[in-house]
Scaffold this motif. Structure first.
Motif, PDB file in Angstrom:
ATOM      1  N   ALA A  46       0.695  -0.850  -0.133  1.00  0.00           N
ATOM      2  CA  ALA A  46       0.068   0.243  -0.023  1.00  0.00           C
ATOM      3  C   ALA A  46       1.786   1.406   0.226  1.00  0.00           C
ATOM      4  N   ILE A  48       2.368   4.662   1.228  1.00  0.00           N
ATOM      5  CA  ILE A  48       2.897   5.285   2.475  1.00  0.00           C
ATOM      6  C   ILE A  48       2.254   6.770   2.872  1.00  0.00           C
ATOM      7  N   THR A  61       1.080   6.195   8.351  1.00  0.00           N
ATOM      8  CA  THR A  61      -0.543   5.672   7.964  1.00  0.00           C
ATOM      9  C   THR A  61      -0.630   5.012   6.979  1.00  0.00           C
ATOM     10  N   THR A  62      -1.516   4.345   6.427  1.00  0.00           N
ATOM     11  CA  THR A  62      -0.697   3.911   4.465  1.00  0.00           C
ATOM     12  C   THR A  62      -1.781   5.088   3.779  1.00  0.00           C
ATOM     13  N   ASP A  63      -1.688   5.627   2.511  1.00  0.00           N
ATOM     14  CA  ASP A  63      -2.332   6.593   1.858  1.00  0.00           C
ATOM     15  C   ASP A  63      -2.192   5.772   0.379  1.00  0.00           C
ATOM     16  N   THR A  69       4.436   0.814  -0.691  1.00  0.00           N
ATOM     17  CA  THR A  69       5.556   0.443   0.220  1.00  0.00           C
ATOM     18  C   THR A  69       5.091  -1.150   0.598  1.00  0.00           C
ATOM     19  N   TRP A  71       4.123  -4.107   3.017  1.00  0.00           N
ATOM     20  CA  TRP A  71       3.911  -3.915   4.833  1.00  0.00           C
ATOM     21  C   TRP A  71       3.729  -5.192   5.897  1.00  0.00           C
ATOM     22  N   GLU A  73       0.549  -6.615   8.186  1.00  0.00           N
ATOM     23  CA  GLU A  73      -0.572  -6.291   9.056  1.00  0.00           C
ATOM     24  C   GLU A  73      -0.063  -7.355  10.206  1.00  0.00           C
ATOM     25  N   PRO A  80       5.499  -1.180   8.434  1.00  0.00           N
ATOM     26  CA  PRO A  80       5.818  -0.574   6.554  1.00  0.00           C
ATOM     27  C   PRO A  80       7.401  -0.898   6.761  1.00  0.00           C
TER      28      PRO A  80
END
Length: 412
Positions: A46, A48, A61-63, A69, A71, A73, A80
């Motif tokens: 996702a 960053i 945070t994700t953007d 990037t 990551w 979870e 990240p």
């Protein structure tokens, strides 16, 4: 060996006691038992987003519009990969906190075959690698809510480390395993499980109380230390393995942390010297990773002075029967990669206590110039001392099957 090291061609191949591995995306899908895979760590890609530096820790945070990037979870938390931890191959100005994917990394960051090729380019024979996503001593799993799943993750990581990362390396990739920090009996079981398959290194927190765990003075860790002593397992403590890095002010720039990174190693070593742990477990070996060594002569002097001058009130008169430096020289290893002050004081640091590292693939790494960096540090030293600090002490510390005819036993 006689003479001094004067030419770079004379340099023995390095054994690095502190490198790092970026975990492959398939790790937990492959090595976790099937019943845990759905809830286990999940890789995803996702963009960053925002970066915050709060209380000495980074928050991301994700953007969807941010830089792509890779990551992980896990239990609702996201982790990240950043360019500074996979920095080899980038210029100094490109070694930033930007996100990065495995495809953008140098392949040796996460592929063991490519790592061996990069070691060949870097005058390195063998390498001990710390984790990234689990953090330096497995804090990610120690902080998890589901401890059954966390234990499965610790074991899965260790199985991957031993069987896949190190398995086909011919002993050149040295296994470094995790323990379940939250349960000392489970930790002891994991030490024995891994020792049975030849593992001689475990990672541990430099300051467990910073993780909300019992201190080394409490007696809680006694069974763990006993298991490490019994199996010849070295306790490796990397700077930052307490999830805190020192800074003079809460709003200081990260450069202050970087410059003071040795402080936790210094504090931890002093804690151990006055704890009685090394008295009770005289064959236990501790290794401080990425802490450098220029500070060691003074802290040994100070510790011995405190023991001698302050024993009436300082709580160690009956606990520590000999000067603290005695236990350092007998049982503790330090390591360095850029520390000419430490090398200049090598007789006090200990010619049998110092080891070398390359820190691949982090921003501090000496790759691909390790041979040149090492040569700058050992020029003028005797061939015997240069051999010890570049590889011999690491061989002895970890019980490695290299150069057995040259390894002399002084520490441990």
């Amino acid at each position: 060996m006689v003479g001094t090291v004067g030419r770079i061609s004379d340099l023995p191949k390095v054994i690095s006691v502190d490198d790092h591995v970026i975990e492959p995306a398939h790790l937990f899908e492959t090595w976790l038992p099937s019943r845990h895979r759905e809830q286990g760590p999940r890789p995803f890609a996702a963009g960053i987003g925002d970066l915050q530096y709060v209380g000495g820790k980074y928050r991301f945070t994700t953007d969807p519009d941010g830089q792509l990037t890779d990551w992980w979870e896990y239990e609702g938390q996201i982790f990240p990969y950043k360019r500074v931890i996979a920095a080899v191959g980038f210029s100094r100005d490109e070694m930033t906190l930007d996100g990065i994917t495995r495809e953008q990394m140098r392949r040796g960051c996460w592929d063991p075959k490519a790592r061996l090729e990069d070691m060949d380019l870097n005058h390195v024979e063998a390498s001990l690698c710390f984790p990234t996503f689990p953090r330096f001593c497995g804090q990610t799993f120690a902080e998890a809510q589901d401890k059954e799943l966390a234990l499965a993750c610790v074991r899965a990581y260790n199985d991957w480390m031993v069987e896949e990362w190190c398995g086909d390396s011919g002993g050149r990739l040295i296994p470094l395993c995790l323990i379940p920090l939250w349960d000392v009996d489970l930790a002891v079981a994991e030490i024995h499980r891994n020792a049975a398959r030849g593992v001689r290194a475990v990672t541990f927190s430099e300051i467990p109380t910073h993780l909300g765990l019992p201190s080394i003075h409490s007696g809680f860790w006694g069974p763990f230390f006993a298991a490490c002593e019994e199996t010849g397992t070295v306790v490796n403590m990397h700077i930052g393995s307490s999830s805190q890095m020192p800074a003079a002010s809460p709003d200081a720039p990260p450069a202050v942390q970087a410059a003071l990174s040795f402080n936790n190693a210094m504090a931890s070593m002093t804690d151990f010297l006055f704890s009685g742990v090394l008295v009770k477990f005289p064959r236990l070996k501790l290794a401080y990773s990425e802490g450098q060594m220029g500070w060691i002569p003074y802290i040994l002097e100070r510790a011995d002075n405190v023991w001698r001058e302050h024993r009436a009130w300082s709580g160690v008169r009956d606990l520590i029967p000999e000067p603290p430096s005695t236990y350092y020289y007998r049982q503790i290893f330090c390591c360095f990669f850029r520390d000419k002050h430490g090398v200049a004081s090598i007789d006090t640091v200990g010619v049998d206590n110092a080891t070398f590292e390359t820190d691949y693939p982090h921003v501090d790494s000496t790759w691909p110039h390790t041979k040149e960096v090492a040569a700058e540090h050992v020029v003028g030293l005797s061939e015997e001392v240069a051999y010890k600090i570049l590889r011999g002490n690491a061989i002895r510390m970890l019980g490695l099957p290299f150069d057995e005819h040259q390894a002399s036993v002084t520490v441990g």
